[in-house]
Design a protein around this motif. Structure first.
Motif, PDB file in Angstrom:
ATOM      1  N   VAL A  33       0.863  -1.191   0.000  1.00 16.59           N
ATOM      2  CA  VAL A  33       0.000   0.000   0.000  1.00 16.59           C
ATOM      3  C   VAL A  33       0.899   1.241   0.000  1.00 16.59           C
ATOM      4  O   VAL A  33       1.543   1.539   1.002  1.00 16.59           O
ATOM      5  CB  VAL A  33      -0.933   0.012   1.232  1.00 16.59           C
ATOM      6  CG1 VAL A  33      -1.784   1.268   1.246  1.00 16.59           C
ATOM      7  CG2 VAL A  33      -1.803  -1.239   1.262  1.00 16.59           C
ATOM      8  N   TYR A  35       0.121   4.468  -0.356  1.00 17.31           N
ATOM      9  CA  TYR A  35      -0.671   5.700  -0.255  1.00 17.31           C
ATOM     10  C   TYR A  35       0.008   6.828   0.513  1.00 17.31           C
ATOM     11  O   TYR A  35      -0.407   7.983   0.422  1.00 17.31           O
ATOM     12  CB  TYR A  35      -2.010   5.407   0.424  1.00 17.31           C
ATOM     13  CG  TYR A  35      -2.975   4.525  -0.344  1.00 17.31           C
ATOM     14  CD1 TYR A  35      -2.831   4.300  -1.705  1.00 17.31           C
ATOM     15  CD2 TYR A  35      -4.056   3.939   0.315  1.00 17.31           C
ATOM     16  CE1 TYR A  35      -3.746   3.504  -2.386  1.00 17.31           C
ATOM     17  CE2 TYR A  35      -4.975   3.146  -0.368  1.00 17.31           C
ATOM     18  CZ  TYR A  35      -4.811   2.934  -1.712  1.00 17.31           C
ATOM     19  OH  TYR A  35      -5.727   2.153  -2.379  1.00 17.31           O
ATOM     20  N   HIS A  38       3.331  10.620  -2.400  1.00 13.49           N
ATOM     21  CA  HIS A  38       2.617  11.185  -3.540  1.00 13.49           C
ATOM     22  C   HIS A  38       2.836  10.356  -4.804  1.00 13.49           C
ATOM     23  O   HIS A  38       1.898  10.090  -5.547  1.00 13.49           O
ATOM     24  CB  HIS A  38       3.096  12.618  -3.745  1.00 13.49           C
ATOM     25  CG  HIS A  38       2.426  13.335  -4.867  1.00 13.49           C
ATOM     26  ND1 HIS A  38       1.094  13.669  -4.835  1.00 13.49           N
ATOM     27  CD2 HIS A  38       2.897  13.771  -6.063  1.00 13.49           C
ATOM     28  CE1 HIS A  38       0.772  14.294  -5.947  1.00 13.49           C
ATOM     29  NE2 HIS A  38       1.841  14.359  -6.717  1.00 13.49           N
ATOM     30  N   ARG A  40       3.096   7.228  -6.247  1.00 15.50           N
ATOM     31  CA  ARG A  40       2.816   5.827  -5.919  1.00 15.50           C
ATOM     32  C   ARG A  40       3.563   4.854  -6.832  1.00 15.50           C
ATOM     33  O   ARG A  40       3.973   3.778  -6.395  1.00 15.50           O
ATOM     34  CB  ARG A  40       1.304   5.574  -5.995  1.00 15.50           C
ATOM     35  CG  ARG A  40       0.532   6.388  -4.981  1.00 15.50           C
ATOM     36  CD  ARG A  40      -0.969   6.264  -5.170  1.00 15.50           C
ATOM     37  NE  ARG A  40      -1.686   6.942  -4.094  1.00 15.50           N
ATOM     38  CZ  ARG A  40      -3.010   6.921  -3.955  1.00 15.50           C
ATOM     39  NH1 ARG A  40      -3.756   6.270  -4.835  1.00 15.50           N
ATOM     40  NH2 ARG A  40      -3.595   7.547  -2.956  1.00 15.50           N
ATOM     41  N   HIS A  62      -2.427   0.187  -5.658  1.00 15.35           N
ATOM     42  CA  HIS A  62      -2.826   1.300  -6.540  1.00 15.35           C
ATOM     43  C   HIS A  62      -2.816   0.865  -8.010  1.00 15.35           C
ATOM     44  O   HIS A  62      -3.331   1.577  -8.865  1.00 15.35           O
ATOM     45  CB  HIS A  62      -1.928   2.518  -6.326  1.00 15.35           C
ATOM     46  CG  HIS A  62      -0.683   2.531  -7.151  1.00 15.35           C
ATOM     47  ND1 HIS A  62       0.380   1.700  -6.903  1.00 15.35           N
ATOM     48  CD2 HIS A  62      -0.329   3.269  -8.231  1.00 15.35           C
ATOM     49  CE1 HIS A  62       1.339   1.928  -7.776  1.00 15.35           C
ATOM     50  NE2 HIS A  62       0.933   2.868  -8.585  1.00 15.35           N
ATOM     51  N   ARG A  86      -2.115  11.618   4.919  1.00 10.37           N
ATOM     52  CA  ARG A  86      -2.412  11.259   3.530  1.00 10.37           C
ATOM     53  C   ARG A  86      -2.748   9.772   3.428  1.00 10.37           C
ATOM     54  O   ARG A  86      -3.674   9.372   2.728  1.00 10.37           O
ATOM     55  CB  ARG A  86      -1.181  11.606   2.693  1.00 10.37           C
ATOM     56  CG  ARG A  86      -1.280  11.213   1.250  1.00 10.37           C
ATOM     57  CD  ARG A  86       0.072  11.374   0.585  1.00 10.37           C
ATOM     58  NE  ARG A  86       0.312  12.744   0.152  1.00 10.37           N
ATOM     59  CZ  ARG A  86       1.538  13.225  -0.086  1.00 10.37           C
ATOM     60  NH1 ARG A  86       2.597  12.474   0.129  1.00 10.37           N
ATOM     61  NH2 ARG A  86       1.707  14.472  -0.510  1.00 10.37           N
ATOM     62  N   LEU A  87      -1.976   8.962   4.152  1.00  7.13           N
ATOM     63  CA  LEU A  87      -2.198   7.512   4.134  1.00  7.13           C
ATOM     64  C   LEU A  87      -3.579   7.157   4.678  1.00  7.13           C
ATOM     65  O   LEU A  87      -4.340   6.422   4.040  1.00  7.13           O
ATOM     66  CB  LEU A  87      -1.107   6.819   4.956  1.00  7.13           C
ATOM     67  CG  LEU A  87      -1.305   5.335   5.257  1.00  7.13           C
ATOM     68  CD1 LEU A  87      -1.415   4.509   3.974  1.00  7.13           C
ATOM     69  CD2 LEU A  87      -0.155   4.815   6.127  1.00  7.13           C
ATOM     70  N   SER A  90      -6.421   8.243   2.379  1.00  5.33           N
ATOM     71  CA  SER A  90      -6.511   7.376   1.195  1.00  5.33           C
ATOM     72  C   SER A  90      -7.097   6.016   1.540  1.00  5.33           C
ATOM     73  O   SER A  90      -7.851   5.437   0.744  1.00  5.33           O
ATOM     74  CB  SER A  90      -5.126   7.193   0.568  1.00  5.33           C
ATOM     75  OG  SER A  90      -4.617   8.417   0.107  1.00  5.33           O
ATOM     76  N   LEU A  91      -6.748   5.490   2.713  1.00  4.58           N
ATOM     77  CA  LEU A  91      -7.320   4.207   3.132  1.00  4.58           C
ATOM     78  C   LEU A  91      -8.839   4.310   3.275  1.00  4.58           C
ATOM     79  O   LEU A  91      -9.586   3.421   2.862  1.00  4.58           O
ATOM     80  CB  LEU A  91      -6.697   3.747   4.463  1.00  4.58           C
ATOM     81  CG  LEU A  91      -5.251   3.240   4.395  1.00  4.58           C
ATOM     82  CD1 LEU A  91      -4.688   3.039   5.809  1.00  4.58           C
ATOM     83  CD2 LEU A  91      -5.137   1.941   3.604  1.00  4.58           C
ATOM     84  N   ASP A  93     -10.723   6.725   1.773  1.00  2.00           N
ATOM     85  CA  ASP A  93     -11.263   7.009   0.434  1.00  2.00           C
ATOM     86  C   ASP A  93     -11.433   5.716  -0.369  1.00  2.00           C
ATOM     87  O   ASP A  93     -12.366   5.577  -1.160  1.00  2.00           O
ATOM     88  CB  ASP A  93     -10.327   7.954  -0.334  1.00  2.00           C
ATOM     89  CG  ASP A  93     -10.365   9.386   0.204  1.00  2.00           C
ATOM     90  OD1 ASP A  93     -11.269   9.691   1.009  1.00  2.00           O
ATOM     91  OD2 ASP A  93      -9.499  10.197  -0.181  1.00  2.00           O
ATOM     92  N   SER A  94     -10.505   4.776  -0.165  1.00  2.00           N
ATOM     93  CA  SER A  94     -10.554   3.507  -0.906  1.00  2.00           C
ATOM     94  C   SER A  94     -11.341   2.428  -0.171  1.00  2.00           C
ATOM     95  O   SER A  94     -11.369   1.276  -0.619  1.00  2.00           O
ATOM     96  CB  SER A  94      -9.128   3.003  -1.154  1.00  2.00           C
ATOM     97  OG  SER A  94      -8.351   3.992  -1.776  1.00  2.00           O
TER      98      SER A  94
END
Lengths: 233, 233
Positions: A33, A35, A38, A40, A62, A86-87, A90-91, A93-94
């Motif tokens: 992962v 995430y 920036h 990836r 990703h 950010r991590l 994103s976790l 968001d996904s």
């Protein structure tokens, strides 16, 4: 509980030897992962190259069309360091937070985290050192262990003229807030191995445990920290 | 715009000389906001004692029955340092964010901030150094200036073996996110004076300006930074 975790303090892909020992006989394929950084693609390439030398194949989440499905099929998960906010965002968001928790705690697939990847494996990211560059929907995290970790734990430098708070002061401020869990300060070179209800401190440096309303305690590498895994601390 | 701000990098009540010059002829009474520290009584006492030596009376907002009304009647506001997340959450909980913005930008009362009090005066707290010990309803802040500040800006130590990100790397990571404003890194001993549409760097140290997609720039004390106050940077 089948839980099997390796939670590393450092931000980069260190701890290779432990990692190899940790994951061997369990899986040859790891879901990475990326995430927390920036770029990836670049991060996944670095991870893939590194894990290849250890004998592992890496899939980066990703690069998959359906991240939730990728987690459902994963044989092992590694979440790398970078920015914790950010991590975590994103976790969420996904939609991976609940899915990773389920796979690790119920299905028993191994979880490896370093730095930000260690932070998000705990109760919350309240004790990250990172800059809050994005706003996640909550600070609550995956919750694979019932306490928090402060990675890169740093002792105060008595010669410093810097006037900001020391790391210890920051964690003490956290414990001024109500209902806050233990915080394990993992210095560089330190990591925590969790196997079911057993937790062991590994690596080359001591760890510092902060408990709300109690004295802080230092633990040597090799210490049994299983008591941290019981919810009533 | 009547805006009159003194935004100090340091966390404690330094900058007394500048502060005296700044607020003189404006007010003899300051409304102090102690929300960034847990022990508000002790913090207010410290502030009150310090300001007394400078010739000011201090009311602490936490001692007033109606904080919003206290801000409405304030002749000047000083927000002290501590934890930025705790401070911002308390400002929202007390419904003071909009009221302080109105009093400072529309009514022209002087605003002084140090460290966390400087962070909350900008667009957002995205570039604080503090630990996220509580979860505020947003990272958006009072917005007295159209950019962000990083207080206690610290240059990388080339001798450090610490593997966490440098301050510069953290701010660069912030600028990897879309639509992020300038960040002014104020080193210890540095402060920004804003009078209407004029901004001047004061103090004893240089400041470092980070602009998304551009080179970073160093500014000497005394520099005119008014260009930061125009929204289109």
């Amino acid at each position: 509980m089948k839980r099997r975790l390796l939670l590393v303090s450092n931000s980069t892909l260190h701890g290779g030897g432990y990692l190899q020992h940790f994951a061997s006989n369990l899986t040859r394929r790891i879901l990475f992962v990326p995430y927390a950084l920036h770029d990836r693609d670049a991060y996944s390439k670095t991870a893939r190259d590194k894990f290849k030398t250890l004998g592992y194949e890496v899939d980066s989440v990703h690069e998959t069309p359906d991240p939730v499905d990728a987690v459902r099929k994963a044989e092992g998960i590694f979440i790398g360091g970078g920015n914790t906010f950010r991590l975590l965002k994103s976790l969420y968001d996904s939609k991976l937070v609940t899915e990773i928790r389920k796979r690790v705690l119920e299905d028993g697939i191994p979880y490896m985290g370093s730095s930000a990847g260690t932070n998000v494996s705990t109760i919350s990211i309240n004790t990250t050192n990172d800059m809050p560059i994005v706003y996640p929907p909550t600070f609550a995290a995956i919750g694979l262990v019932p306490f928090n970790i402060n990675p890169h734990y740093l002792d105060a430098d008595p010669n410093s003229k810097h006037m900001g708070e020391t790391r210890e002061q920051r964690i003490v401020q956290y414990h001024e807030e109500p209902d806050t869990p233990c915080v394990l300060g993992l210095r560089e070179g330190s990591m925590l191995l969790v196997e079911g209800s057993k937790a062991t401190l590994l690596g080359s440096t001591k760890a510092r445990l902060f408990q709300r309303g109690k004295h802080t305690t230092e633990y040597e590498p090799g210490s049994d920290l299983s008591f941290l895994l019981t919810d009533a601390q």
